[in-house]
Scaffold this motif. Structure first.
Motif, PDB file in Angstrom:
ATOM      1  N   VAL A   6      73.348  57.889  20.688  1.00  0.00           N
ATOM      2  CA  VAL A   6      73.100  57.404  22.052  1.00  0.00           C
ATOM      3  C   VAL A   6      72.516  55.994  22.007  1.00  0.00           C
ATOM      4  N   ALA A   7      71.557  55.773  21.126  1.00  0.00           N
ATOM      5  CA  ALA A   7      70.948  54.440  21.003  1.00  0.00           C
ATOM      6  C   ALA A   7      71.984  53.408  20.576  1.00  0.00           C
ATOM      7  N   GLU A   8      72.856  53.781  19.642  1.00  0.00           N
ATOM      8  CA  GLU A   8      73.907  52.858  19.189  1.00  0.00           C
ATOM      9  C   GLU A   8      74.864  52.513  20.329  1.00  0.00           C
ATOM     10  N   SER A   9      75.218  53.532  21.136  1.00  0.00           N
ATOM     11  CA  SER A   9      76.113  53.296  22.272  1.00  0.00           C
ATOM     12  C   SER A   9      75.483  52.335  23.273  1.00  0.00           C
ATOM     13  N   ALA A  10      74.203  52.539  23.565  1.00  0.00           N
ATOM     14  CA  ALA A  10      73.512  51.658  24.509  1.00  0.00           C
ATOM     15  C   ALA A  10      73.489  50.224  23.996  1.00  0.00           C
ATOM     16  N   GLN A  11      73.262  50.047  22.695  1.00  0.00           N
ATOM     17  CA  GLN A  11      73.237  48.700  22.116  1.00  0.00           C
ATOM     18  C   GLN A  11      74.600  48.029  22.227  1.00  0.00           C
ATOM     19  N   VAL A  14      75.202  46.792  25.793  1.00  0.00           N
ATOM     20  CA  VAL A  14      74.478  45.541  26.049  1.00  0.00           C
ATOM     21  C   VAL A  14      75.216  44.370  25.404  1.00  0.00           C
ATOM     22  N   ALA A  15      75.697  44.572  24.177  1.00  0.00           N
ATOM     23  CA  ALA A  15      76.436  43.509  23.489  1.00  0.00           C
ATOM     24  C   ALA A  15      77.719  43.157  24.238  1.00  0.00           C
ATOM     25  N   ALA A  16      78.275  44.121  24.968  1.00  0.00           N
ATOM     26  CA  ALA A  16      79.507  43.892  25.733  1.00  0.00           C
ATOM     27  C   ALA A  16      79.229  43.313  27.114  1.00  0.00           C
ATOM     28  N   GLY A  17      77.939  43.159  27.464  1.00  0.00           N
ATOM     29  CA  GLY A  17      77.612  42.515  28.726  1.00  0.00           C
ATOM     30  C   GLY A  17      76.862  43.365  29.724  1.00  0.00           C
ATOM     31  N   ALA A  18      76.501  44.607  29.374  1.00  0.00           N
ATOM     32  CA  ALA A  18      75.745  45.448  30.301  1.00  0.00           C
ATOM     33  C   ALA A  18      74.386  44.821  30.585  1.00  0.00           C
ATOM     34  N   GLY A  19      73.891  45.054  31.800  1.00  0.00           N
ATOM     35  CA  GLY A  19      72.640  44.432  32.209  1.00  0.00           C
ATOM     36  C   GLY A  19      71.400  45.238  31.869  1.00  0.00           C
ATOM     37  N   HIS A  20      71.555  46.362  31.195  1.00  0.00           N
ATOM     38  CA  HIS A  20      70.393  47.171  30.840  1.00  0.00           C
ATOM     39  C   HIS A  20      70.698  47.979  29.588  1.00  0.00           C
TER      40      HIS A  20
END
Length: 212
Positions: A6-11, A14-20
């Protein structure tokens, strides 16, 4: 169920442009908690949301799936869900379709994985070798892995007392296989609108858009 994934997916988001980078590891059965979290953390602007639900439908009972969808979907939201399918067609009826897929589950590798799970749970010596069967879960065709108890002698595990019955095998695993019409009927009966977006050429996987 993996905090690291889950942490890897969130990172990566963000690298793809997510704002959080907010993330959550939780029990999907706790759908009321999940809905509250989504509303508080990911829905404060009250805008339509796009929710993905991939790879989960096959391992949840139909009643659990509809309860989760009903709990988390707000008017205006779109939920994309994938489901495993029995590859029925004009030449292949449901029983034959299920038999054609059975080797994907009934094989030495899968049975060894299930046996390892029994060993990890400390139950390997209490049951026979797992068996993979074609069955049903709440009326939906499914591949079901069962292990028969060697004894009906009661035992305790992690503070709970169990009284096994030889005529009621231990269910280790199930994977549901809908047909497109069966999956759509389930969701429409629960009050959702359903749109089939894509189905694989082998007819074993499809994605739907689901709205309230």
């Amino acid at each position: 169920i993996s905090h690291d994934l889950v942490a890897e997916s969130a990172q990566k988001l963000v690298a793809a442009g997510a704002g959080h980078q907010r993330s959550l590891v939780c029990d999907l059965a706790e759908s009321a908690f999940l809905a509250d979290w989504l509303d508080r953390v990911a829905g404060r602007e009250n805008l339509p949301r796009l929710i993905t639900f991939f790879g989960l439908v096959p391992n949840l009972a139909p009643s659990v799936v509809t309860r989760i969808f009903r709990s988390i979907l707000r008017p205006g939201d779109v939920l994309l869900a994938s489901a495993h399918l029995a590859p029925v067609n004009d030449d292949t009826e449901l029983p034959a379709a299920m038999r054609s897929v059975l080797p994907q589950y009934d094989n030495p590798e899968t049975l060894a994985w299930l046996t390892a799970a029994l060993e990890h749970a400390g139950l390997k010596d209490r049951v026979d070798w797992p068996e993979m069967k074609i069955g049903e879960v709440e009326g939906v065709p499914a591949f079901v892995a069962l292990a028969r108890w060697k004894s009906s002698e009661p035992f305790e595990k992690e503070g709970h007392r169990f009284s096994p019955k030889r005529e009621e095998p231990l269910r280790l695993f199930h994977s549901l296989r809908y047909t497109p019409s069966l999956f759509e009927h389930l969701l429409r009966q629960a009050g959702f609108s359903v749109e089939l977006l894509s189905i694989t050429s082998c007819r074993q996987e499809a994605i739907w858009a689901i709205r309230r």
